[in-house]
Motif scaffolding. Sequence first.
Motif, PDB file in Angstrom:
ATOM      1  N   GLY A  42       0.746  -1.322  -0.008  1.00 40.18           N
ATOM      2  CA  GLY A  42       0.115  -0.205   0.051  1.00 40.18           C
ATOM      3  C   GLY A  42       0.817   1.433   0.205  1.00 40.18           C
ATOM      4  O   GLY A  42       1.977   1.485  -0.377  1.00 40.18           O
ATOM      5  N   ALA A  43       0.196   2.398   0.301  1.00 41.57           N
ATOM      6  CA  ALA A  43       0.613   3.686   0.279  1.00 41.57           C
ATOM      7  C   ALA A  43       1.833   3.744   1.223  1.00 41.57           C
ATOM      8  O   ALA A  43       2.775   4.452   0.941  1.00 41.57           O
ATOM      9  CB  ALA A  43      -0.102   4.688   0.610  1.00 41.57           C
ATOM     10  N   LEU A  44       1.704   3.000   2.677  1.00 40.22           N
ATOM     11  CA  LEU A  44       2.696   3.385   3.422  1.00 40.22           C
ATOM     12  C   LEU A  44       3.895   2.699   2.984  1.00 40.22           C
ATOM     13  O   LEU A  44       5.181   3.246   2.968  1.00 40.22           O
ATOM     14  CB  LEU A  44       2.467   2.778   4.667  1.00 40.22           C
ATOM     15  N   GLY A  45       3.874   1.391   2.396  1.00 39.55           N
ATOM     16  CA  GLY A  45       5.044   0.797   1.760  1.00 39.55           C
ATOM     17  C   GLY A  45       5.756   1.512   0.576  1.00 39.55           C
ATOM     18  O   GLY A  45       6.983   1.478   0.578  1.00 39.55           O
ATOM     19  N   ALA A  46       4.966   1.933  -0.179  1.00 38.30           N
ATOM     20  CA  ALA A  46       5.538   2.836  -1.378  1.00 38.30           C
ATOM     21  C   ALA A  46       6.107   3.920  -0.764  1.00 38.30           C
ATOM     22  O   ALA A  46       7.365   4.518  -1.446  1.00 38.30           O
ATOM     23  CB  ALA A  46       4.473   3.237  -2.293  1.00 38.30           C
ATOM     24  N   ALA A  47       5.389   4.867   0.165  1.00 39.17           N
ATOM     25  CA  ALA A  47       6.297   6.006   0.583  1.00 39.17           C
ATOM     26  C   ALA A  47       7.530   5.623   1.432  1.00 39.17           C
ATOM     27  O   ALA A  47       8.599   6.184   1.487  1.00 39.17           O
ATOM     28  CB  ALA A  47       5.214   6.601   1.776  1.00 39.17           C
ATOM     29  N   LEU A  48       7.658   4.571   2.414  1.00 36.38           N
ATOM     30  CA  LEU A  48       8.895   4.107   2.968  1.00 36.38           C
ATOM     31  C   LEU A  48       9.826   3.869   1.824  1.00 36.38           C
ATOM     32  O   LEU A  48      11.122   4.151   2.057  1.00 36.38           O
ATOM     33  CB  LEU A  48       8.554   3.086   3.780  1.00 36.38           C
ATOM     34  N   THR A  49       9.449   3.017   0.836  1.00 34.43           N
ATOM     35  CA  THR A  49      10.400   2.685  -0.246  1.00 34.43           C
ATOM     36  C   THR A  49      11.054   3.950  -0.741  1.00 34.43           C
ATOM     37  O   THR A  49      12.398   3.985  -0.941  1.00 34.43           O
ATOM     38  CB  THR A  49       9.864   1.800  -1.220  1.00 34.43           C
ATOM     39  N   THR A  50      10.158   4.682  -1.266  1.00 34.42           N
ATOM     40  CA  THR A  50      10.697   6.019  -1.982  1.00 34.42           C
ATOM     41  C   THR A  50      11.767   6.836  -0.981  1.00 34.42           C
ATOM     42  O   THR A  50      12.598   7.189  -1.347  1.00 34.42           O
ATOM     43  CB  THR A  50       9.441   7.027  -2.245  1.00 34.42           C
ATOM     44  N   PHE A  52      13.308   5.583   1.716  1.00 33.62           N
ATOM     45  CA  PHE A  52      14.673   5.017   1.821  1.00 33.62           C
ATOM     46  C   PHE A  52      15.642   5.186   0.883  1.00 33.62           C
ATOM     47  O   PHE A  52      16.580   5.127   1.122  1.00 33.62           O
ATOM     48  CB  PHE A  52      14.348   3.507   2.146  1.00 33.62           C
ATOM     49  N   PHE A  53      15.109   5.037  -0.580  1.00 25.88           N
ATOM     50  CA  PHE A  53      15.858   5.348  -1.693  1.00 25.88           C
ATOM     51  C   PHE A  53      16.655   6.664  -1.406  1.00 25.88           C
ATOM     52  O   PHE A  53      17.815   6.781  -1.675  1.00 25.88           O
ATOM     53  CB  PHE A  53      15.196   4.989  -2.912  1.00 25.88           C
ATOM     54  N   GLU A  54      15.680   7.593  -1.327  1.00 22.70           N
ATOM     55  CA  GLU A  54      16.144   9.109  -1.136  1.00 22.70           C
ATOM     56  C   GLU A  54      17.367   9.166  -0.221  1.00 22.70           C
ATOM     57  O   GLU A  54      18.296   9.837  -0.163  1.00 22.70           O
ATOM     58  CB  GLU A  54      15.281   9.899  -0.964  1.00 22.70           C
ATOM     59  N   TRP A  57      19.335   4.741   2.217  1.00 19.33           N
ATOM     60  CA  TRP A  57      19.305   3.255   3.244  1.00 19.33           C
ATOM     61  C   TRP A  57      18.927   2.002   2.411  1.00 19.33           C
ATOM     62  O   TRP A  57      19.332   0.981   2.747  1.00 19.33           O
ATOM     63  CB  TRP A  57      18.167   3.760   4.342  1.00 19.33           C
ATOM     64  N   ILE A  58      18.275   2.086   1.052  1.00 22.66           N
ATOM     65  CA  ILE A  58      18.358   0.966   0.368  1.00 22.66           C
ATOM     66  C   ILE A  58      18.836   1.210  -1.193  1.00 22.66           C
ATOM     67  O   ILE A  58      18.856   2.298  -1.515  1.00 22.66           O
ATOM     68  CB  ILE A  58      16.780   0.358   0.313  1.00 22.66           C
ATOM     69  N   ALA A  59      19.188   0.236  -1.967  1.00 18.67           N
ATOM     70  CA  ALA A  59      19.717   0.349  -3.236  1.00 18.67           C
ATOM     71  C   ALA A  59      19.188  -0.795  -4.166  1.00 18.67           C
ATOM     72  O   ALA A  59      19.024  -1.759  -3.650  1.00 18.67           O
ATOM     73  CB  ALA A  59      21.335   0.559  -3.239  1.00 18.67           C
ATOM     74  N   ARG A  60      19.065  -0.715  -5.596  1.00 20.14           N
ATOM     75  CA  ARG A  60      18.612  -1.539  -6.161  1.00 20.14           C
ATOM     76  C   ARG A  60      19.923  -2.525  -6.696  1.00 20.14           C
ATOM     77  O   ARG A  60      20.995  -2.070  -6.469  1.00 20.14           O
ATOM     78  CB  ARG A  60      18.238  -1.113  -7.736  1.00 20.14           C
ATOM     79  N   THR A  72      24.526   2.090   5.643  1.00 19.96           N
ATOM     80  CA  THR A  72      24.231   3.119   6.281  1.00 19.96           C
ATOM     81  C   THR A  72      22.700   3.047   6.736  1.00 19.96           C
ATOM     82  O   THR A  72      22.074   3.267   7.714  1.00 19.96           O
ATOM     83  CB  THR A  72      24.004   4.453   5.035  1.00 19.96           C
ATOM     84  N   GLY A  73      21.809   2.240   5.789  1.00 12.77           N
ATOM     85  CA  GLY A  73      20.436   1.969   5.943  1.00 12.77           C
ATOM     86  C   GLY A  73      20.231   1.004   7.271  1.00 12.77           C
ATOM     87  O   GLY A  73      19.654   1.197   8.119  1.00 12.77           O
ATOM     88  N   ARG A  74      21.221   0.175   7.493  1.00 13.62           N
ATOM     89  CA  ARG A  74      21.205  -0.946   8.630  1.00 13.62           C
ATOM     90  C   ARG A  74      21.223  -0.061  10.026  1.00 13.62           C
ATOM     91  O   ARG A  74      20.531  -0.275  10.917  1.00 13.62           O
ATOM     92  CB  ARG A  74      22.204  -1.903   8.532  1.00 13.62           C
TER      93      ARG A  74
END
Length: 86
Positions: A42-50, A52-54, A57-60, A72-74
Amino acid sequence: PRAPLPRRFSALSLVCAAPRPRPLVVPRSCLDWCKRRPHLAGALGAALTTRFFELGWIARIDRSRAITVTATGRRALRRELEVGGR
């Protein structure tokens, strides 16, 4: 004591927009079709993903849909959201 989770999400400057106005939906898990592992939907998952990329904290992984949590994300997830054990 730690701030409540919604306040911690606010501190991350999340932008969580639904495609159309609707009543508040409780975040739910969704079973990934290929890995058969649950993830936040849902929207919360999408917002967190966006966000965290910014934040880096996460990378493809190799231009695929797969992602990894960066060092850094850990550290940040442990500090900010008390997620992860290592």
